[in-house]
Scaffold this active site. Structure first.
Site, mmCIF file in Angstrom:
data_model
loop_
_atom_site.group_PDB
_atom_site.id
_atom_site.type_symbol
_atom_site.label_atom_id
_atom_site.label_comp_id
_atom_site.label_asym_id
_atom_site.label_seq_id
_atom_site.Cartn_x
_atom_site.Cartn_y
_atom_site.Cartn_z
ATOM 1 N N GLY A 100 2.354 1.588 10.772
ATOM 2 C CA GLY A 100 4.043 3.165 10.685
ATOM 3 C C GLY A 100 4.147 3.468 11.852
ATOM 4 O O GLY A 100 4.968 4.163 11.957
ATOM 5 N N GLU A 130 -5.528 -4.837 10.322
ATOM 6 C CA GLU A 130 -4.395 -4.050 10.537
ATOM 7 C C GLU A 130 -4.454 -3.243 11.437
ATOM 8 O O GLU A 130 -5.538 -2.678 12.110
ATOM 9 C CB GLU A 130 -4.804 -3.144 9.807
ATOM 10 N N GLY A 186 2.491 -1.333 4.225
ATOM 11 C CA GLY A 186 2.804 0.264 4.221
ATOM 12 C C GLY A 186 3.993 0.686 3.284
ATOM 13 O O GLY A 186 4.649 0.405 2.521
ATOM 14 N N GLY A 187 4.761 1.173 4.607
ATOM 15 C CA GLY A 187 6.512 1.567 4.572
ATOM 16 C C GLY A 187 7.242 1.031 3.782
ATOM 17 O O GLY A 187 7.822 1.658 2.802
ATOM 18 N N ASN A 216 1.255 -1.118 0.132
ATOM 19 C CA ASN A 216 -0.402 -0.236 -0.157
ATOM 20 C C ASN A 216 1.237 1.162 0.231
ATOM 21 O O ASN A 216 1.217 1.245 0.827
ATOM 22 C CB ASN A 216 -0.968 -0.007 1.386
ATOM 23 N N TRP A 217 0.754 2.203 -0.835
ATOM 24 C CA TRP A 217 2.062 3.031 -1.127
ATOM 25 C C TRP A 217 1.430 4.578 -0.509
ATOM 26 O O TRP A 217 1.960 5.490 -0.634
ATOM 27 C CB TRP A 217 2.465 3.142 -2.821
ATOM 28 N N LYS A 218 -0.040 4.188 -0.470
ATOM 29 C CA LYS A 218 -0.706 5.053 0.097
ATOM 30 C C LYS A 218 -0.009 6.584 -0.433
ATOM 31 O O LYS A 218 -0.374 6.438 -2.017
ATOM 32 C CB LYS A 218 -0.075 5.822 1.518
ATOM 33 N N SER A 235 3.286 -2.058 10.488
ATOM 34 C CA SER A 235 4.594 -2.921 10.497
ATOM 35 C C SER A 235 4.945 -3.708 10.322
ATOM 36 O O SER A 235 6.211 -4.644 10.495
ATOM 37 C CB SER A 235 4.909 -2.308 12.244
ATOM 38 N N HIS A 268 -9.464 1.271 4.936
ATOM 39 C CA HIS A 268 -8.327 1.304 5.237
ATOM 40 C C HIS A 268 -8.099 2.279 6.620
ATOM 41 O O HIS A 268 -8.943 3.503 6.592
ATOM 42 C CB HIS A 268 -7.178 1.622 4.596
ATOM 43 N N GLU A 287 -6.650 4.462 7.902
ATOM 44 C CA GLU A 287 -6.599 6.322 7.526
ATOM 45 C C GLU A 287 -8.267 6.398 7.037
ATOM 46 O O GLU A 287 -8.316 7.160 7.428
ATOM 47 C CB GLU A 287 -5.289 6.277 6.741
HETATM 48 C C1 PEP Z 1 -0.738 0.067 6.185
HETATM 49 O O1 PEP Z 1 -1.125 1.422 5.982
HETATM 50 O O2 PEP Z 1 -1.388 -0.365 5.583
HETATM 51 C C2 PEP Z 1 0.481 -0.894 6.533
HETATM 52 C C3 PEP Z 1 0.312 -1.822 7.008
HETATM 53 O O3 PEP Z 1 1.465 0.408 7.358
HETATM 54 P P1 PEP Z 1 2.678 -0.097 7.625
HETATM 55 O O4 PEP Z 1 3.572 -1.478 7.377
HETATM 56 O O5 PEP Z 1 3.958 0.687 7.340
HETATM 57 O O6 PEP Z 1 2.321 -0.216 8.911
#
Ligand code: PEP
Length: 251
Positions: free
Chosen positions: A173, A167, A233-234, A10-12, A212, A92, A94
């Site tokens: 994050g 999640e 994500g990251g 997920n590049w957000k 994470s 998501h 967010e």
């Molecule tokens: C996400 O936003 O879906 C996510 C899992 O982010 P991260 O891996 O950066 O915690």
């Protein structure tokens, strides 16, 4: 049955033309990975990502429930398909938090996307306060029940095209990850909800863990029962960080 793992990035709100080389590098690794791989990029990058990585699964990060209309700034499932996307994330945390999306909205979005032919990753997860209060499993189970698609148009493709991502909001994050026991407890509870919703087909739906995930913890997380992959994500932004996670999923 053994479920093939799915690792989705997920590049957000990250990714411009200069990052297409990362998409390409990840798509090349995906060709020989022992897991399904996808990248959900910003809408502006979908078409170029598809061109940079032909045959690779590029997705969106949200979809509107309507097919067209007066919804400024929104994108429909048919538009995602038209741009070359094969899947989309819905719900998501967010978006649930910042855009006030309800379970009802998430369910409608999932139904719209599945009905149009996209695959869908439905996200659920609890806040820190809910976990501290000992309500994580009950809260997330309720969230899933209310977010799952039930539209009959979508029913035929549900097991193959639907995935759920657990999640925990406090793990996204932050570098914090639940214990493997807590992940296992939640995934078992979500599996039970999927069976309650879809009968035996609930066993075919993949439940991803997200929050994470990185090279150093992926193998341990993938070893937990009913963890069928990850939403990342990251660590999905750079091939160098993402590829070790694909390797762990392929083992
Ligand atoms: C996400 O936003 O879906 C996510 C899992 O982010 P991260 O891996 O950066 O915690």
């Amino acid at each position: 049955m053994a479920r093939r793992k799915l690792v989705a990035g997920n590049w957000k709100m990250h990714g411009v033309a200069a990052d297409l080389a990362e998409v390409n590098a990840i798509s090349v690794a995906a060709e020989t990975a022992g897991a399904d791989v996808a990248l959900c990029v910003p809408a502006t990058l979908i078409e170029r990502a598809v061109r940079a990585a032909p045959g690779f699964a590029i997705g969106g990060q949200d979809v509107h429930q309507a097919d067209k209309g007066a919804h400024t700034g929104c994108i429909s499932a048919s538009m995602l398909l038209d741009a070359g996307a094969r899947l989309t994330i819905v719900g998501h945390s967010e978006r649930r938090e910042a855009q006030g999306e309800s379970d009802e909205d998430v369910k409608a979005k999932a139904e719209s996307a599945l009905g149009a032919g996209l695959s869908v990753i439905v996200c659920v997860g609890e806040s820190d306060a809910v976990r501290e209060a000992g309500q994580a499993v009950a809260t997330v189970s309720g969230q899933l029940d209310a977010s799952l698609p039930h539209d009959p148009r979508a029913a035929a493709g549900i097991p193959a095209r639907l995935a759920v991502a657990y999640e925990p909001i406090w793990a996204i994050g932050t570098g914090k990850v639940p214990s493997t026991d807590d992940i296992g407890e939640m995934h078992a509870a979500l599996r039970a909800r999927l069976r309650a919703a879809y009968g035996g087909a609930g066993d075919d739906i993949r439940i991803l863990y997200g929050g994470s995930v990185k090279a150093s913890n992926a193998a341990e997380i993938f070893g937990v029962a009913d963890v069928d992959g990850a939403l990342v994500g990251g660590a999905s932004l750079k091939a160098a960080d993402f590829l070790p996670i694909l390797e762990a999923a392929s083992a």
